[in-house]
Design an enzyme around this catalytic site. Structure first.
Site, mmCIF file in Angstrom:
data_model
loop_
_atom_site.group_PDB
_atom_site.id
_atom_site.type_symbol
_atom_site.label_atom_id
_atom_site.label_comp_id
_atom_site.label_asym_id
_atom_site.label_seq_id
_atom_site.Cartn_x
_atom_site.Cartn_y
_atom_site.Cartn_z
ATOM 1 N N SER A 178 26.803 -19.725 1.385
ATOM 2 C CA SER A 178 25.622 -18.874 1.318
ATOM 3 C C SER A 178 24.674 -19.423 0.240
ATOM 4 C CB SER A 178 26.037 -17.423 1.046
ATOM 5 O OG SER A 178 24.995 -16.537 1.361
ATOM 6 N N ASP A 442 26.428 -15.925 12.494
ATOM 7 C CA ASP A 442 25.888 -15.670 11.166
ATOM 8 C C ASP A 442 24.364 -15.633 11.203
ATOM 9 O OD1 ASP A 442 25.352 -15.472 8.470
ATOM 10 O OD2 ASP A 442 25.895 -17.553 8.029
ATOM 11 N N HIS A 467 29.567 -15.689 8.840
ATOM 12 C CA HIS A 467 29.138 -16.186 7.539
ATOM 13 C C HIS A 467 30.284 -16.836 6.760
ATOM 14 C CE1 HIS A 467 25.986 -16.361 4.559
ATOM 15 N NE2 HIS A 467 26.659 -15.673 3.679
#
Length: 500
Positions: A178, A442, A467
């Site tokens: 991320s 995601d 994710h």
């Protein structure tokens, strides 16, 4: 070097004023002795790690500013072999989690470390967790919270550790998922002399104020499970939007969604806030669908897209509005183990976010991360696109939070986002030896690199995963595409570690 010796070495390099150096090798006989400040295991398959602190400059870009602070990091040499690489896992918008250094099943980067004989570090991000550069989180202090300062922290950490532990000639690999995934890529971009390669998982490399594509991916992810599912969600949310306009419906809405207190709407921002909060029940479920976060002690991991669409398809629950309410209540009580859905007003949430104490209700990362989005990234997940199931929380609602909380104007916000893309290159990143894993479910993949730029900038697009799925410990129920992606990343690392 054993952990007692390692502790002494690291302690010697924690302060800029210290000038002691260690010239030995890190791979001397290891005495797995753990000091009082350590949490870890004593098993060759469960990494032993220690917690330490390193001194960092408050402002890396002002030579006249000598202020310093202590940054937290974890280290394990369990898998280290002579001549092996150094793995640096980058912390993000919250406290670092010890489970990434010690877990029964083994997070993916540690399985790579075991195969490749790597020394492993996990570095906490400034202003998050226990790494406090300033006495509090006042806006004037948050000027030192930026990706550029964080990258400079990484560079200094790498330089000091390499010098003190005799790892100057070792190949350092940055890992992150991320926002830390973006930092991993940018560390290779900005400091190619220090970072040999990077694994940038689910990395949003393009900054944008209006991230309306997020909910478009949510729509597609729901439709992939059941084509009718996003249509049912949209119908439910349209009904909610109508009901919430009339105060006479507040009591029923409170009961339907099992809200912790009676719904109160005194402004358009209150309306947008509750709609955004309720929509997030589905948004978060999609983002983390089937990700193996349970090893981090995360709640709600068994609540999946299949759960959403199963409830939304259950006709016995009544109209889609009641099905959506049932899902929110189910997720809240059964999966998140909360007695009710917390629904403070926008003004109450504003009060929390304005609290500048490190012990404040939003100090776990919410205030800090919102500041970064308001100054660098945007990333606001709005309902502005027509190709998604929600409504009522458009761009203006998100942008005005920056003004309400930090007094950051719209002009400043847009300028900061533009500067981020100019500084790092957005989708057109110019670097080498960075791999970009992303999952098709995601929503953040819309801001990442999903097609290979070159042999040295490969993308691994994993269909059916969400994710950061490739980072979590492997499970028997993992889909074949995910297993293949993990192996592909390992093969790429093997290749790059042979290169000079």
């Amino acid at each position: 070097m054993g952990f007692q010796a390692l502790t002494a070495v690291i302690f010697a390099c924690l302060c800029f004023a210290c000038d002691g150096f260690f010239t030995g090798n890190i791979h001397r006989n290891i005495e797995r002795q753990i000091s009082n400040d350590v949490q870890g295991h004593k098993d060759e398959d469960k990494p032993v790690f220690q917690q330490h602190w390193i001194s960092q400059k408050l402002d890396h870009f002002n030579g006249a500013d000598s202020r310093a602070w202590k940054q937290k990091f974890l280290v394990t040499e369990t898998y280290y072999r002579t001549g092996g690489p150094v793995f640096l896992m980058i912390g993000g918008e919250g406290p670092i989690n010890n489970q990434w250094m010690s877990t029964d099943s083994g997070s993916t980067w540690l399985t790579y470390a075991k195969k490749l004989g790597a020394l492993c570090f996990l570095l906490e991000h400034r202003f998050y967790g226990d790494s406090h550069p300033t006495v509090d989180l006042r806006t004037e202090n948050l000027q030192f919270l930026s990706s550029q300062q964080a990258l400079a922290d990484l560079a200094h950490f790498r330089t000091v550790m390499a010098k003190q532990l005799g790892l100057t000639n070792s190949k350092w690999v940055a890992f992150g998922g991320s926002y830390p995934g973006a930092l991993a890529a940018w560390s290779r971009l900005k400091y190619p002399n220090l970072i040999h390669a990077a694994v940038a998982s689910s990395a949003p490399l393009h900054a944008t104020v209006n991230f309306s594509e997020y909910l478009e991916v949510v729509w597609r992810a729901l439709a992939a499970e059941n084509p009718k599912c996003p249509l049912l969600v949209k119908k439910a949310f349209d009904t909610l939007n109508e009901l919430i306009k009339d105060p006479k419906n507040y009591e029923n809405i409170t009961k339907d969604f099992n809200l912790c207190s009676r719904l109160q709407i005194q402004s358009e921002k209150d309306r947008a806030y509750i709609l955004d909060s309720l929509a997030d029940s589905i948004m978060s479920t999609v983002q983390y669908n089937n990700d193996n976060r349970a090893f981090e002690s995360a709640l709600g991991t068994n609540c999946t897209i299949k759960t959403v669409c199963g409830v939304m398809s259950e006709e016995s629950l009544g109209e889609p509005y009641y099905r959506f309410a049932a899902f929110v209540a189910l997720r809240t009580t059964t999966y998140l183990l909360q007695p009710c859905f917390k629904d403070p007003t926008y003004s109450a949430n504003l009060q929390d976010l304005r609290n500048t104490s490190y012990s404040g209700p939003a100090s776990g990362g919410e205030r800090q991360w919102l500041y970064q989005t308001c100054t660098e990234f945007g990333y606001f997940q709005t309902s502005d696109s027509p190709n998604q199931p929600f409504s009522g929380f458009g761009l203006q609602y998100h942008v005005e939070q920056c003004l309400d909380i930090f007094n950051i104007s719209t002009k400043t916000l847009y300028a900061g986002v533009d500067q981020t893309n100019e500084n790092y290159g957005s989708y057109d990143i110019r670097a080498t030896r960075i791999v970009f894993p992303n999952g098709s479910i995601d929503p953040w993949h819309a801001l990442g690199i999903t097609s290979s730029i070159s042999d040295d900038l490969p993308a691994i697009f994993i269909k059916g995963t969400a994710h950061c799925a490739n980072m979590y410990p492997a499970r028997a129920e993992d889909i074949p595409q995910l297993n293949l992606a993990r192996e592909h990343i390992f093969q790429i690392l093997q290749k790059w570690l042979k290169e000079k």
